[in-house]
Scaffold this motif. Structure first.
Motif, PDB file in Angstrom:
ATOM      1  N   TYR A 145       0.819  -1.317   0.054  1.00  0.00           N
ATOM      2  CA  TYR A 145      -0.062  -0.042  -0.168  1.00  0.00           C
ATOM      3  C   TYR A 145       0.726   1.330  -0.047  1.00  0.00           C
ATOM      4  O   TYR A 145       1.951   1.413   0.549  1.00  0.00           O
ATOM      5  CB  TYR A 145      -0.851  -0.078   1.372  1.00  0.00           C
ATOM      6  CG  TYR A 145      -2.125  -0.999   1.186  1.00  0.00           C
ATOM      7  CD1 TYR A 145      -3.392  -0.766   0.938  1.00  0.00           C
ATOM      8  CD2 TYR A 145      -1.602  -2.383   1.649  1.00  0.00           C
ATOM      9  CE1 TYR A 145      -4.553  -1.668   0.986  1.00  0.00           C
ATOM     10  CE2 TYR A 145      -2.577  -3.279   1.353  1.00  0.00           C
ATOM     11  CZ  TYR A 145      -4.121  -2.865   0.984  1.00  0.00           C
ATOM     12  OH  TYR A 145      -5.077  -3.958   0.904  1.00  0.00           O
ATOM     13  N   ASP A 146       0.236   2.403  -0.384  1.00  0.00           N
ATOM     14  CA  ASP A 146       0.864   3.591  -0.309  1.00  0.00           C
ATOM     15  C   ASP A 146       1.441   3.888   0.987  1.00  0.00           C
ATOM     16  O   ASP A 146       2.346   4.924   1.378  1.00  0.00           O
ATOM     17  CB  ASP A 146       0.442   4.797  -1.219  1.00  0.00           C
ATOM     18  CG  ASP A 146      -0.947   4.912  -0.629  1.00  0.00           C
ATOM     19  OD1 ASP A 146      -1.568   4.279   0.081  1.00  0.00           O
ATOM     20  OD2 ASP A 146      -1.598   5.932  -1.466  1.00  0.00           O
ATOM     21  N   LYS A 147       0.549   3.570   1.975  1.00  0.00           N
ATOM     22  CA  LYS A 147       0.792   3.914   3.489  1.00  0.00           C
ATOM     23  C   LYS A 147      -0.036   2.821   4.255  1.00  0.00           C
ATOM     24  O   LYS A 147      -0.648   1.880   3.653  1.00  0.00           O
ATOM     25  CB  LYS A 147       0.194   5.452   3.884  1.00  0.00           C
ATOM     26  CG  LYS A 147      -1.108   5.554   3.460  1.00  0.00           C
ATOM     27  CD  LYS A 147      -1.608   7.105   3.498  1.00  0.00           C
ATOM     28  CE  LYS A 147      -2.721   7.571   2.602  1.00  0.00           C
ATOM     29  NZ  LYS A 147      -3.150   8.748   2.746  1.00  0.00           N
ATOM     30  N   PHE A 158      -1.117  -1.018  -4.291  1.00  0.00           N
ATOM     31  CA  PHE A 158      -0.599  -0.947  -5.758  1.00  0.00           C
ATOM     32  C   PHE A 158      -0.869  -2.179  -6.347  1.00  0.00           C
ATOM     33  O   PHE A 158      -0.493  -3.290  -5.844  1.00  0.00           O
ATOM     34  CB  PHE A 158       0.960  -0.716  -5.708  1.00  0.00           C
ATOM     35  CG  PHE A 158       1.335   0.512  -5.179  1.00  0.00           C
ATOM     36  CD1 PHE A 158       1.449   1.657  -5.864  1.00  0.00           C
ATOM     37  CD2 PHE A 158       1.987   0.474  -3.840  1.00  0.00           C
ATOM     38  CE1 PHE A 158       2.016   2.803  -5.476  1.00  0.00           C
ATOM     39  CE2 PHE A 158       2.179   1.931  -3.384  1.00  0.00           C
ATOM     40  CZ  PHE A 158       2.181   2.986  -4.097  1.00  0.00           C
ATOM     41  N   LEU A 169       9.946   4.359  -2.045  1.00  0.00           N
ATOM     42  CA  LEU A 169       8.671   4.273  -1.054  1.00  0.00           C
ATOM     43  C   LEU A 169       9.509   3.735   0.370  1.00  0.00           C
ATOM     44  O   LEU A 169       8.929   4.335   1.476  1.00  0.00           O
ATOM     45  CB  LEU A 169       7.822   3.308  -1.526  1.00  0.00           C
ATOM     46  CG  LEU A 169       6.294   3.539  -1.002  1.00  0.00           C
ATOM     47  CD1 LEU A 169       5.844   4.842  -1.481  1.00  0.00           C
ATOM     48  CD2 LEU A 169       5.408   2.268  -1.372  1.00  0.00           C
TER      49      LEU A 169
END
Ligand code: UTP
Length: 224
Positions: A145-147, A158, A169
């Motif tokens: 995940y992005d966070k 993603f 990241l």
């Protein structure tokens, strides 16, 4: 296909019972019937607990890592016990031993190797070593995940990410024993340099790892 499956300790030993091991046995045996398969097992909460005690007792980070490695090997032993005759009875301590044991035709299950990385890196180095077609990383979330999805409701997973973007990241994260973050940077570097097709998926349902061999699931790391 040659496949390396890395199973996070937090997946396998989540509730400190035997049930997940049993579920994994069925799936791994099914996969082994059609593929050349190697398994790497993580340390999970027991590793973090032991590392915490070691650190409080004054152990260096490398020594804490070593303690973590012992725990991953103990988890590997438990999976070997669960697999019975299908598994090679010893846990390899390095990649040469993993190769040697695999010549028996039995399923090889290993844990950690040396300090300063996690079993994610072990999985990727093993995949590089044996020339794997696919590396599957079974974790306790659906993908990358992005966070942190356990903290942020609006976290987005993603479906695909390049190894370079993933490196960016994760690059500002701390690297300490017991906390190699979601996916360690050594692992990403190896995936990138050897162009290993890699899928991160939710291992709470072990059948997801079979799905990864024929359909899109979780996050695919593109080796660029
Ligand atoms: P894990 O691979 O389980 O690490 O190994 P992790 O990413 O911290 O745990 P999960 O994925 O959230 O469950 C446990 C610890 O053992 C040491 C590291 O300290 C790691 O954090 N270790 C493991 C090594 O130093 N080298 C290895 O090859 C494997």
């Amino acid at each position: 296909m040659k496949i390396v499956v890395t199973i996070g300790g937090s997946v396998l030993i989540k509730n400190s019972d035997y049930k997940k091991f049993k579920e994994y046995v069925d799936v791994l045996l099914e996969m082994k019937a059609e593929n050349e398969l190697f398994v790497v097992v993580g340390g999970g909460k027991p590793a973090r607990n032991y590392i915490k005690i070691a650190r409080a007792l004054g152990a260096s980070e490398a020594l804490c890592d070593d303690v973590g490695i012992e725990v991953t090997r103990m988890n590997a032993r438990l999976l070997i016990i669960a697999l019975g005759d299908a598994a090679y009875p010893k846990v390899p301590h390095n990649f040469a031993e993993a190769l040697e044991y695999s010549s028996s035709g039995k399923l090889v299950v290993m844990g950690g190797t040396e300090p300063a990385h996690s079993t994610d890196a072990v999985g990727s180095i093993l995949a590089e070593f044996i020339g794997a077609d696919l590396l599957i990383n079974a974790t306790s979330v659906d993908g990358l995940y992005d966070k942190d999805p356990e903290i942020y409701d609006d976290a987005v997973m993603f479906e695909e990410i390049t190894a370079s973007d993933m490196m960016d990241l994760l690059s500002n994260k701390d690297i300490m024993a017991g906390t190699y973050e979601f996916f360690d940077q050594t692992a990403i570097g190896i995936i990138k340099r050897s162009r290993i097709k890699t899928v991160i998926l939710n291992g709470d349902d072990p059948r997801n790892i079979i799905k990864a061999t024929f359909e899109k699931i979780g996050t695919t790391i593109l080796p660029q």
